[in-house]
Motif scaffolding. Structure first.
Motif, PDB file in Angstrom:
ATOM      1  N   ILE A  99       0.839  -1.190  -0.094  1.00 10.93           N
ATOM      2  CA  ILE A  99       0.127   0.060  -0.061  1.00 10.93           C
ATOM      3  C   ILE A  99       0.873   1.198  -0.087  1.00 10.93           C
ATOM      4  O   ILE A  99       1.799   1.486   0.801  1.00 10.93           O
ATOM      5  N   GLU A 101       1.065   4.622   0.781  1.00 16.61           N
ATOM      6  CA  GLU A 101      -0.147   5.656   1.638  1.00 16.61           C
ATOM      7  C   GLU A 101       0.417   7.135   1.255  1.00 16.61           C
ATOM      8  O   GLU A 101       1.326   7.733   1.315  1.00 16.61           O
ATOM      9  N   SER A 307     -17.426   5.231  -2.859  1.00 17.76           N
ATOM     10  CA  SER A 307     -16.260   5.998  -3.187  1.00 17.76           C
ATOM     11  C   SER A 307     -16.526   7.309  -4.071  1.00 17.76           C
ATOM     12  O   SER A 307     -16.174   7.285  -5.216  1.00 17.76           O
ATOM     13  N   LEU A 385      -8.835  -0.041   4.914  1.00 18.24           N
ATOM     14  CA  LEU A 385      -8.791   0.707   3.710  1.00 18.24           C
ATOM     15  C   LEU A 385      -9.958   1.732   3.788  1.00 18.24           C
ATOM     16  O   LEU A 385     -11.200   1.409   4.097  1.00 18.24           O
ATOM     17  N   CYS A 386      -9.584   2.786   3.178  1.00 15.36           N
ATOM     18  CA  CYS A 386     -10.871   3.854   2.570  1.00 15.36           C
ATOM     19  C   CYS A 386     -11.634   3.094   1.539  1.00 15.36           C
ATOM     20  O   CYS A 386     -10.944   2.413   0.865  1.00 15.36           O
ATOM     21  N   HIS A 388     -12.220   4.005  -1.664  1.00 18.99           N
ATOM     22  CA  HIS A 388     -11.474   4.214  -2.898  1.00 18.99           C
ATOM     23  C   HIS A 388     -10.234   3.333  -2.815  1.00 18.99           C
ATOM     24  O   HIS A 388      -9.860   2.716  -3.906  1.00 18.99           O
ATOM     25  N   THR A 389      -9.477   3.170  -2.010  1.00 21.89           N
ATOM     26  CA  THR A 389      -8.309   2.373  -1.816  1.00 21.89           C
ATOM     27  C   THR A 389      -8.758   0.889  -1.828  1.00 21.89           C
ATOM     28  O   THR A 389      -8.178   0.211  -2.782  1.00 21.89           O
ATOM     29  N   CYS A 404      -0.600  -0.596  -4.345  1.00 20.83           N
ATOM     30  CA  CYS A 404      -2.030  -0.281  -4.379  1.00 20.83           C
ATOM     31  C   CYS A 404      -1.984   1.255  -3.864  1.00 20.83           C
ATOM     32  O   CYS A 404      -1.295   1.592  -2.879  1.00 20.83           O
ATOM     33  N   LEU A 405      -2.524   2.338  -4.533  1.00 19.22           N
ATOM     34  CA  LEU A 405      -2.277   3.584  -3.689  1.00 19.22           C
ATOM     35  C   LEU A 405      -3.652   3.790  -3.269  1.00 19.22           C
ATOM     36  O   LEU A 405      -4.578   3.919  -3.387  1.00 19.22           O
ATOM     37  N   ALA A 406      -3.216   4.111  -1.977  1.00 18.36           N
ATOM     38  CA  ALA A 406      -4.109   4.507  -0.872  1.00 18.36           C
ATOM     39  C   ALA A 406      -4.527   6.018  -0.827  1.00 18.36           C
ATOM     40  O   ALA A 406      -3.609   6.916  -0.539  1.00 18.36           O
ATOM     41  N   THR A 407      -5.601   6.323  -1.601  1.00 14.11           N
ATOM     42  CA  THR A 407      -5.643   7.772  -1.864  1.00 14.11           C
ATOM     43  C   THR A 407      -6.299   8.757  -1.006  1.00 14.11           C
ATOM     44  O   THR A 407      -6.348   9.871  -1.020  1.00 14.11           O
TER      45      THR A 407
END
Length: 463
Positions: A99, A101, A307, A385-386, A388-389, A404-407
């Protein structure tokens, strides 16, 4: 470095003019005339740099000599001093995924990475030229607060942010509307993000109005946004690969407006060893459908999802990709966009569709799948996770080791997280007490006339 329009209607301009212009005066998006190419030795040298040192190296060829290197370094240092993590964008491992972050900035969203820098760039260039700027932007959730925090209290700048009323999370709304600095103006519009974005583009395409009121852009139509976001792809690759140019890394990117994933595409065009770039969408899956079919077709409405920052039909940065997909043929770009305007769809030929599928993978993730992913990740690792993530993680489920981009921080989406795991994520300090703070916002129709009238009432009428 010079910048051109995707529609071919402007003479080449420099970096500073590109930042201040935002949207090209012919309605297109600005792109660099050439993309710098990096060799293996440079990649190895960059792989161990701090985020700030890396940002300086990535930005320098695009900025050229328009900002002295020492000044650019000072702007970078000032921008990322606001982040709470020493690495700025750390990579952590949870389960079988990595991830990235991106939520350690002042508004707990990835937009801070670009907008803290863009705000300082604006202030620097305006002070140097002795001029003023009135920023107008639309947000589907996180861009607005990040832009506001990037320029709040700055001299020579007024900012007007449009958000779709009732279509951003309560925390996202309060992050914007509780900023009471005199130069900050929040506008809730009746409609969707696409409606708000359409109004903003209309204002920028009204060249006499744009010039008279000195309008500037902070949405990802601004090239500096894309450039700043490219840095964390290089940073993550260096942390995961150990600096071996023979070791490619895959990235999964939750995206609605195509800016974040285009930054990854730019990094790969520069020479970063990226194996797969996964476009992760929610039910508003126009980009996923394009990758799978070669047809970009607007649906009859935007669906509200868990999301919300991805609840978008028209991805603004898609035009930049069309430009590169067609080898800089601006006439072809104009023709395709004409098809989209006239019929609500555009399509690419089979050879270019094959190139699209070589450039990207794509997956659409439903709300039930989003909740299931939040639940599964929390059960296996305790990591929250949010939504979106979670879309990005689910889209990459068949790519072990993918980054994976945690936005955004999960605390920004308490309702979705609570539905998934029965509790909310502990909020970072920046989100504490927001719902109790005084707020300020006006509600207007989502029309160019309504927004123009509001700007004219707030700003001194030019002479």
């Amino acid at each position: 470095m010079h910048y051109l329009s995707t529609r071919g209607g402007i003479a080449p301009i420099g970096f500073a003019d590109a930042v201040m212009m935002g949207l090209a005066t012919d309605g297109g998006l600005l792109v660099p005339a050439e993309i710098p190419q990096l060799d293996a030795a440079t990649l190895r040298a960059w792989s161990g740099l701090s985020f700030q040192d890396l940002a300086l190296e990535v930005l320098t060829p695009f900025v050229g000599d328009e900002i002295p290197r020492a000044d650019l370094r000072a702007l970078i240092d000032r921008s990322y001093a606001t982040f709470t993590h020493p690495e700025v964008t750390p990579v952590i491992k949870t389960g079988g995924q990595r991830i990235l972050e991106l939520f350690h900035g002042p508004t707990a969203a990835f937009k801070d990475v670009a907008l803290q820098l863009l705000g300082n760039l604006f202030a620097y260039l305006l002070a140097r030229d002795g001029s003023q700027l009135n920023i107008v932007g639309a947000t589907s959730g996180d861009t607005g607060s990040a832009a506001i925090y990037g320029v709040r209290g700055k001299e020579r700048i007024q900012i007007f942010i449009l958000h779709p009323k009732g279509r951003v999370s309560p925390i996202q709304e309060r992050q914007m509307t509780t900023v009471l600095d005199a130069n900050v103006h929040n506008i809730a519009v009746q409609g969707t993000f696409d409606d708000a974005q359409r109004v903003v583009k209309s204002l920028f395409n009204d060249l006499p109005f744009k010039s008279a009121y000195r309008l500037g852009a902070v949405n990802s139509i601004n090239w500096a946004r894309i450039l700043a976001q490219t840095v964390y792809y290089f940073y993550a690759w260096g942390r995961v690969s150990g600096g071996d140019p023979a070791q490619p890394v895959s990235f999964s990117v939750p995206t609605g407006n195509f800016g974040d994933v285009f930054a990854g595409y730019l990094a790969r065009r520069m020479g970063l060893p990226i194996e797969r770039l996964v476009i992760a969408t929610n039910r508003n899956d126009i980009l996923t459908r394009f990758v799978k079919t070669g047809v970009y077709a607007i649906e009859d409405r935007v669906h509200q999802t868990l999301s919300p920052a991805m609840d978008i039909q028209l991805a603004s940065n898609f035009e930049r990709y069309l430009y590169h997909l067609h080898d800089g043929d601006t006439a072809q770009v104009r023709a395709l966009l004409g098809d989209l305007q006239d019929t609500g769809r555009l399509s690419v030929d089979p050879a270019r569709h094959a190139q699209v599928q070589a450039d990207f993978s794509a997956a659409a993730v439903s709300d039930p799948e989003t909740l299931d992913q939040i639940r599964a990740t929390f059960a296996s690792s305790g990591y929250i996770l949010c939504p979106h993530t979670a879309v990005g993680v689910r889209a990459a489920q068949d790519l072990p080791g993918c980054v994976c981009l945690a936005t955004a921080h999960p605390a920004k989406f308490g309702e979705a997280v609570r539905e998934a795991i029965g509790q909310e994520a502990p909020p970072p300090p920046s989100l504490l007490g927001l719902l109790e703070k005084e707020s300020r916002c006006v509600e207007l129709d989502a029309t160019p006339e309504a927004i123009k009238g509001h700007l004219q009432s707030v700003l001194e009428v030019p002479t």
